[in-house]
Design an enzyme around this catalytic site. Structure first.
Site, short mmCIF file in Angstrom:
data_model
loop_
_atom_site.label_atom_id
_atom_site.label_comp_id
_atom_site.label_asym_id
_atom_site.label_seq_id
_atom_site.Cartn_x
_atom_site.Cartn_y
_atom_site.Cartn_z
N GLY A 141 -0.70 -17.50 -5.98
CA GLY A 141 -1.30 -17.97 -4.73
C GLY A 141 -0.25 -18.19 -3.66
N ARG A 142 -0.71 -18.59 -2.51
CA ARG A 142 0.19 -18.76 -1.36
C ARG A 142 -0.08 -20.11 -0.70
NH1 ARG A 142 2.99 -14.41 -0.01
NH2 ARG A 142 3.12 -14.96 2.17
N LYS A 164 0.83 -1.21 0.00
CA LYS A 164 0.00 0.00 0.00
C LYS A 164 0.86 1.26 0.00
CE LYS A 164 -2.40 -2.75 -0.45
NZ LYS A 164 -2.44 -4.21 -0.35
N ALA A 209 -3.20 -13.20 -12.37
CA ALA A 209 -3.94 -11.92 -12.30
C ALA A 209 -4.84 -11.90 -11.07
CB ALA A 209 -4.77 -11.72 -13.57
N HIS A 229 -23.37 15.09 1.86
CA HIS A 229 -23.19 15.57 0.49
C HIS A 229 -22.12 16.66 0.46
CE1 HIS A 229 -24.08 16.79 -3.59
NE2 HIS A 229 -24.02 18.03 -3.17
N ILE A 252 -2.62 -9.89 -5.72
CA ILE A 252 -1.22 -9.46 -5.58
C ILE A 252 -0.63 -9.11 -6.94
CG2 ILE A 252 1.10 -10.23 -4.87
CD1 ILE A 252 -0.34 -11.86 -2.63
C1 FAD Z 1 1.89 -8.54 -1.50
C2 FAD Z 1 0.79 -8.85 -0.53
C3 FAD Z 1 -0.18 -7.92 -0.29
C4 FAD Z 1 -1.20 -8.19 0.60
N1 FAD Z 1 -2.15 -7.24 0.82
C5 FAD Z 1 -3.16 -7.49 1.68
C6 FAD Z 1 -4.13 -6.49 1.95
O1 FAD Z 1 -4.07 -5.38 1.42
N2 FAD Z 1 -5.10 -6.78 2.83
C7 FAD Z 1 -5.20 -8.01 3.44
O2 FAD Z 1 -6.12 -8.23 4.22
N3 FAD Z 1 -4.29 -8.98 3.21
C8 FAD Z 1 -3.27 -8.73 2.34
N4 FAD Z 1 -2.33 -9.71 2.14
C9 FAD Z 1 -2.46 -10.99 2.85
C10 FAD Z 1 -1.96 -10.85 4.30
O3 FAD Z 1 -0.63 -10.41 4.28
C11 FAD Z 1 -2.07 -12.18 5.03
O4 FAD Z 1 -3.39 -12.67 4.91
C12 FAD Z 1 -1.73 -12.02 6.50
O5 FAD Z 1 -0.42 -11.54 6.66
C13 FAD Z 1 -1.88 -13.35 7.24
O6 FAD Z 1 -1.56 -13.15 8.57
P1 FAD Z 1 -0.99 -14.34 9.49
O7 FAD Z 1 -0.84 -13.76 10.84
O8 FAD Z 1 -1.84 -15.53 9.32
O9 FAD Z 1 0.42 -14.73 8.85
P2 FAD Z 1 1.71 -13.89 8.46
O10 FAD Z 1 1.43 -12.46 8.30
O11 FAD Z 1 2.32 -14.62 7.33
O12 FAD Z 1 2.64 -14.00 9.74
C14 FAD Z 1 3.20 -15.21 10.16
C15 FAD Z 1 4.41 -14.91 11.01
O13 FAD Z 1 4.83 -16.11 11.65
C16 FAD Z 1 6.24 -16.19 11.60
N5 FAD Z 1 6.59 -17.62 11.72
C17 FAD Z 1 6.27 -18.64 10.91
N6 FAD Z 1 6.70 -19.81 11.41
C18 FAD Z 1 7.30 -19.51 12.58
C19 FAD Z 1 7.91 -20.29 13.58
N7 FAD Z 1 7.96 -21.62 13.51
N8 FAD Z 1 8.43 -19.65 14.64
C20 FAD Z 1 8.37 -18.30 14.75
N9 FAD Z 1 7.79 -17.52 13.85
C21 FAD Z 1 7.25 -18.13 12.78
C22 FAD Z 1 6.60 -15.59 10.26
O14 FAD Z 1 7.95 -15.18 10.24
C23 FAD Z 1 5.62 -14.41 10.22
O15 FAD Z 1 6.17 -13.30 10.84
C24 FAD Z 1 -1.27 -9.45 1.27
C25 FAD Z 1 -0.28 -10.40 1.04
C26 FAD Z 1 0.75 -10.11 0.16
C27 FAD Z 1 1.81 -11.14 -0.05
#
Ligand code: FAD
Length: 477
Positions: free
Chosen positions: A283-284, A60, A193, A456, A196
């Site tokens: 995808g992820r 962003k 597409a 408005h 991301i």
């Molecule tokens: C380019 C991009 C843009 C995005 N934009 C948006 C958006 O605008 N809005 C939105 O809602 N979502 C967006 N997303 C998706 C969003 O980033 C994810 O859905 C979100 O980060 C998921 O959160 P989480 O806490 O599940 O995991 P994550 O954010 O992936 O965090 C997981 C954390 O766990 C840590 N970790 C993993 N395994 C271990 C371990 N064994 N020990 C210690 N630490 C560990 C990792 O290092 C990481 O810090 C975007 C994603 C990308 C890639």
């Protein structure tokens, strides 16, 4: 390793799922540890996960900066602002992005302190089950052993690789590399597409790259309401994004300074394209690397996600999982909602996540946002509905802004008038969608929105007018 440190709750991962769960658990009176391994360029802790470091926040920041650049080059003139000698300072743009990321990392560390969450920088892994709880080891600069009755796994996701085209982050880029390209590529390829791919493609197109998007599916943004997706496709194409649907990638080969992609186009004809950089956004995948799930018998599903029920309970008593590492949309706010709900369930409360009202946003320009069902979903489910749309072209604030692209679309039950879905492509759609989320949470009818006074001139008047359009009584169109 010294004797185990005792906590009520240990959270593994400090992305939006984990850090929010940790804070909420601490607010509820638990002693909480949160472990995260993400390191910044200096090797220090960088909590916030994908979202803060290489996802929502930096994307962003760059979308905003690149939009300013595009406006200065193309839109300001119409407003009577002549800009002479406009030039791009990409190092500064990237530096600003890094500053924004760091502010968010530091903000989370501050919140941990404020809420008395003990933070451990390192990798967390299950070491075993003991005394009705679990032992979790922390490896890294300061090795520790932690013990807790409850463990919340929030280890997130990683970018999916295209077989035969591993990320090198120099020529073949995941989201990480895509957010750190140090010179605008003349030709940029994007495979995928989705959200991301479109966001990253938009950033680099605005900064001057010729962007070609290659998508395997035959439809553009298949999960989006068809009418909205069609409008978005038209607008993006007009902006210069070259979007190719229904392609089949056969080979990706990285040269010294470029990447060649061989593919069949939608007619089946063989094509070859050479790019300076290639972003792969297909995808992820859930991340359970190094978690040592086997040590305690934590069950994963066939796709590698941690298996959970509707309440984020895993197969193990006291072990919960939230966010990208479990089923459901990979969105930061979904992860946060689950994190809060789990902390509240641990405290014996009735934590709640409503999957029907999770908003989706694509931060392109114009933005795309939606909540609830699409028209094609309602048709497939045989639900009788009414639709109403209102174009931003007929909205005074949009005209004043100089951005009249797109529309708001309402879908309501034909009998009860309950709002079933709201879809927006247009300026500030990410902010406008909140009204629809609130309305749907309260199970409002389109008539409710149509009768509410909207300021408005505001873009939100388009929302009211789309609700009025359900019964063909828009006032300004
Ligand atoms: C380019 C991009 C843009 C995005 N934009 C948006 C958006 O605008 N809005 C939105 O809602 N979502 C967006 N997303 C998706 C969003 O980033 C994810 O859905 C979100 O980060 C998921 O959160 P989480 O806490 O599940 O995991 P994550 O954010 O992936 O965090 C997981 C954390 O766990 C840590 N970790 C993993 N395994 C271990 C371990 N064994 N020990 C210690 N630490 C560990 C990792 O290092 C990481 O810090 C975007 C994603 C990308 C890639």
């Amino acid at each position: 390793m010294s004797t185990s440190k005792q906590f009520d709750v240990v959270v593994i991962g400090a992305g939006p799922g984990g850090y929010i769960a940790a804070i909420r658990a601490a607010q509820l009176g638990f002693s909480v540890a949160c472990i995260d391994e993400w390191a910044n360029a200096k090797g220090g802790p960088a909590p916030g996960g994908t979202c803060t470091n290489v996802g929502c926040i930096p994307s962003k920041a760059l979308l905003q900066s690149s939009e300013h650049f595009e406006h200065a080059g193309h839109a300001f003139k119409e407003h009577g602002i002549d800009v002479a000698g406009l030039s791009l300072n990409l190092p500064q743009m990237l530096k600003r992005k890094e500053t924004v990321v760091k502010q968010n990392n530091d903000g989370i560390l501050y919140l941990f302190k404020k809420n008395k969450v003990t933070f451990f920088h390192g990798r967390g892994a299950f070491a075993g089950a003991a005394d009705g709880g679990y032992t979790v080891s922390v490896t890294g600069a300061n090795a520790e052993s932690l013990q807790a009755k409850h463990v919340i796994v929030a280890t997130g996701s990683n970018a999916r690789e295209l077989p035969g085209a591993p990320f090198d982050e120099k020529l073949i880029l995941s989201n990480t590399g895509a957010l750190a390209i140090d010179a605008v590529p003349a030709k940029l390829g994007v495979i995928g597409a989705g959200v991301i791919g479109l966001e990253m493609g938009s950033v680099w197109r605005r900064l001057g790259a010729e962007v070609t998007v290659l998508e395997g599916l035959p439809t553009f943004l298949g999960a989006v309401d068809e009418q909205i997706a069609k409008e978005a496709h038209k607008l993006f194409t007009k902006q210069g994004l070259n979007i190719n649907l229904g392609v089949k990638i056969s080979k990706v080969s990285a040269g010294k300074n470029d990447v060649t992609v061989e593919y069949a186009d939608s007619t089946g004809a063989a094509q070859k394209a050479v790019f300076d950089k290639l972003i792969i956004s297909i995808g992820r995948v859930p991340n359970t690397n190094g978690l040592n799930a086997d040590a305690v018998g934590l069950k994963l599903d066939e796709r590698g996600f941690i298996a959970v029920d509707d309440d984020c309970k895993t197969n193990l008593p006291g072990v919960w999982a939230v966010g990208d590492v479990v089923r459901g949309p990979m969105l930061a706010h979904k992860a946060e909602e689950e994190g809060v709900a789990v902390a509240e369930r641990i405290a014996g409360q009735h934590g709640h996540t409503n999957f029907n009202t999770i908003p989706w946003v694509i931060y392109t320009s114009p933005e795309i946002a939606w909540v609830g069902q699409t028209e094609q979903q309602l048709k497939a489910a045989g639900v009788a509905y009414k639709a109403g749309t209102f174009p931003f072209m007929a909205n005074g604030r949009a005209r004043a802004l100089g951005d009249t692209s797109g529309m708001v679309k309402f879908l309501a039950d034909a009998t009860t008038d309950e709002i079933l879905g709201v879809h927006i492509v247009g300026p500030m759609a990410s902010e406008l969608i909140s009204e629809a989320v609130v309305a749907m949470e309260f199970r409002a009818s389109s008539e409710d929105i149509a009768r509410i006074c909207h300021a408005h001139p505001s873009l939100s008047e388009a929302t009211k007018e789309a609700a009025l359009a359900i019964d063909k009584r828009s006032l300004n169109f």
